[in-house]
Scaffold this motif. Sequence first.
Motif, mmCIF file in Angstrom:
data_model
loop_
_atom_site.group_PDB
_atom_site.id
_atom_site.type_symbol
_atom_site.label_atom_id
_atom_site.label_comp_id
_atom_site.label_asym_id
_atom_site.label_seq_id
_atom_site.Cartn_x
_atom_site.Cartn_y
_atom_site.Cartn_z
ATOM 1 N N THR A 1 45.104 9.704 38.893
ATOM 2 C CA THR A 1 46.337 10.063 38.208
ATOM 3 C C THR A 1 46.002 10.288 36.742
ATOM 4 O OG1 THR A 1 47.572 8.658 39.731
ATOM 5 C CG2 THR A 1 48.683 9.314 37.695
ATOM 6 N N PRO A 2 46.388 11.441 36.180
ATOM 7 C CA PRO A 2 46.123 11.670 34.746
ATOM 8 C C PRO A 2 46.759 10.579 33.898
ATOM 9 C CG PRO A 2 46.897 13.672 35.802
ATOM 10 C CD PRO A 2 47.071 12.556 36.800
ATOM 11 N N TYR A 3 46.093 10.257 32.855
ATOM 12 C CA TYR A 3 46.548 9.157 32.019
ATOM 13 C C TYR A 3 46.672 9.628 30.589
ATOM 14 C CZ TYR A 3 46.837 4.680 29.752
ATOM 15 O OH TYR A 3 47.261 3.640 29.001
ATOM 16 N N GLY A 4 47.838 9.461 30.000
ATOM 17 C CA GLY A 4 48.039 9.915 28.635
ATOM 18 C C GLY A 4 48.610 8.867 27.717
ATOM 19 N N GLN A 5 48.780 7.640 28.192
ATOM 20 C CA GLN A 5 49.396 6.623 27.351
ATOM 21 C C GLN A 5 48.451 6.093 26.291
ATOM 22 O OE1 GLN A 5 51.834 3.682 29.663
ATOM 23 N NE2 GLN A 5 50.437 4.386 31.232
ATOM 24 N N GLY A 6 47.158 6.096 26.590
ATOM 25 C CA GLY A 6 46.174 5.425 25.747
ATOM 26 C C GLY A 6 46.181 5.829 24.302
ATOM 27 N N THR A 7 46.481 7.068 24.020
ATOM 28 C CA THR A 7 46.441 7.524 22.632
ATOM 29 C C THR A 7 47.786 7.355 21.930
ATOM 30 O OG1 THR A 7 46.968 9.763 23.343
ATOM 31 C CG2 THR A 7 44.635 9.195 23.148
ATOM 32 N N HIS A 8 48.840 7.012 22.678
ATOM 33 C CA HIS A 8 50.171 6.914 22.087
ATOM 34 C C HIS A 8 50.624 5.474 21.851
ATOM 35 C CE1 HIS A 8 50.534 11.171 22.794
ATOM 36 N NE2 HIS A 8 50.264 10.987 24.072
ATOM 37 N N THR A 9 50.113 4.565 22.635
ATOM 38 C CA THR A 9 50.584 3.184 22.579
ATOM 39 C C THR A 9 49.400 2.235 22.621
ATOM 40 O OG1 THR A 9 52.561 3.834 23.811
ATOM 41 C CG2 THR A 9 52.074 1.493 23.726
ATOM 42 N N ASP A 10 49.453 1.219 21.789
ATOM 43 C CA ASP A 10 48.444 0.162 21.830
ATOM 44 C C ASP A 10 48.792 -0.753 23.000
ATOM 45 O OD1 ASP A 10 46.835 -2.072 21.533
ATOM 46 O OD2 ASP A 10 47.024 -2.114 19.346
ATOM 47 N N LEU A 11 48.074 -0.583 24.124
ATOM 48 C CA LEU A 11 48.403 -1.310 25.344
ATOM 49 C C LEU A 11 48.123 -2.801 25.239
ATOM 50 C CD1 LEU A 11 47.188 1.277 27.979
ATOM 51 C CD2 LEU A 11 49.502 0.888 27.138
ATOM 52 N N ARG A 12 47.256 -3.199 24.328
ATOM 53 C CA ARG A 12 47.011 -4.628 24.148
ATOM 54 C C ARG A 12 48.183 -5.287 23.420
ATOM 55 N NH1 ARG A 12 40.517 -4.720 23.096
ATOM 56 N NH2 ARG A 12 40.035 -4.024 25.183
ATOM 57 N N ILE B 1 52.665 -0.414 30.149
ATOM 58 C CA ILE B 1 51.654 0.208 30.999
ATOM 59 C C ILE B 1 52.319 0.751 32.263
ATOM 60 C CG2 ILE B 1 49.614 -0.210 32.431
ATOM 61 C CD1 ILE B 1 48.807 -2.382 30.419
ATOM 62 N N SER B 2 51.991 1.979 32.602
ATOM 63 C CA SER B 2 52.499 2.576 33.838
ATOM 64 C C SER B 2 51.405 2.531 34.894
ATOM 65 C CB SER B 2 52.890 4.036 33.602
ATOM 66 O OG SER B 2 53.125 4.674 34.834
ATOM 67 N N ALA B 3 51.784 2.143 36.105
ATOM 68 C CA ALA B 3 50.808 2.081 37.195
ATOM 69 C C ALA B 3 50.605 3.452 37.845
ATOM 70 C CB ALA B 3 51.254 1.069 38.237
ATOM 71 N N GLY B 4 51.279 4.473 37.362
ATOM 72 C CA GLY B 4 51.070 5.829 37.892
ATOM 73 C C GLY B 4 51.785 6.049 39.206
ATOM 74 N N GLY B 5 51.321 7.048 39.947
ATOM 75 C CA GLY B 5 51.955 7.431 41.206
ATOM 76 C C GLY B 5 51.081 7.119 42.392
ATOM 77 N N ILE C 1 43.206 4.788 35.339
ATOM 78 C CA ILE C 1 42.535 3.921 34.368
ATOM 79 C C ILE C 1 43.459 3.864 33.162
ATOM 80 C CG2 ILE C 1 40.504 3.607 32.917
ATOM 81 C CD1 ILE C 1 38.983 5.290 35.096
ATOM 82 N N ALA C 2 44.032 2.692 32.914
ATOM 83 C CA ALA C 2 45.026 2.519 31.861
ATOM 84 C C ALA C 2 44.430 1.701 30.722
ATOM 85 C CB ALA C 2 46.270 1.833 32.431
ATOM 86 N N GLY C 3 43.875 2.379 29.758
ATOM 87 C CA GLY C 3 43.270 1.693 28.627
ATOM 88 C C GLY C 3 41.918 1.103 28.991
ATOM 89 N N GLU C 4 41.510 0.114 28.217
ATOM 90 C CA GLU C 4 40.201 -0.509 28.394
ATOM 91 C C GLU C 4 40.202 -1.647 29.415
ATOM 92 O OE1 GLU C 4 37.226 0.358 26.928
ATOM 93 O OE2 GLU C 4 38.341 2.120 26.279
ATOM 94 N N ASP C 5 41.379 -2.160 29.746
ATOM 95 C CA ASP C 5 41.443 -3.384 30.524
ATOM 96 C C ASP C 5 42.116 -3.269 31.879
ATOM 97 O OD1 ASP C 5 40.284 -4.847 28.361
ATOM 98 O OD2 ASP C 5 42.239 -4.869 27.380
ATOM 99 N N ASN C 6 42.608 -2.099 32.252
ATOM 100 C CA ASN C 6 43.389 -2.001 33.483
ATOM 101 C C ASN C 6 43.010 -0.794 34.321
ATOM 102 O OD1 ASN C 6 45.501 -4.169 33.057
ATOM 103 N ND2 ASN C 6 45.744 -2.975 31.184
#
Length: 157
Positions: A80-91, A97-101, A117-122
Amino acid sequence: TSESCAFVRAVLDKQPKEECKALLKSAVNRHTDLFRESMSGKGVDRHMFCLYIVSKYLGEESPFLQEVLSEPWRLSTSQTPYGQGTHTDLRKFPDRISAGGGFGPVADDGYGVSYIIAGEDNIFFHVSSKKASSHTNSRKFAADISEAMQDIRSLFQ
């Protein structure tokens, strides 16, 4: 790939961590090379698809293509494409965090697996299969994925 198989066998055989890490690196490098080839139109799947299209255009039947393309795909995966990483500090904001589809199976006795792959930790996995099949068990397959991820994590701890 043979590199991936060598890595998995080493982990299952409880080989030393350093050997497993070296085999993992080799498998990742091979995967990366194949991915780049596919993205530039040089992957074997692209050639098979092209042969199929040309055979249909020419009205030619190919026993080889019929056999190869009729093989059931018992494992279908998609990232699943992931675009949250550059917009929100997930830590700082883990609740965002979205688990996608999901991704469904393409064979009655197969699995559909999507991952993100959601950030560095998920890393999230969605595993699906048809309940009507006595050959599949999504909960067990998901547990097997979790165990494999834990095995990989343990190589780096």
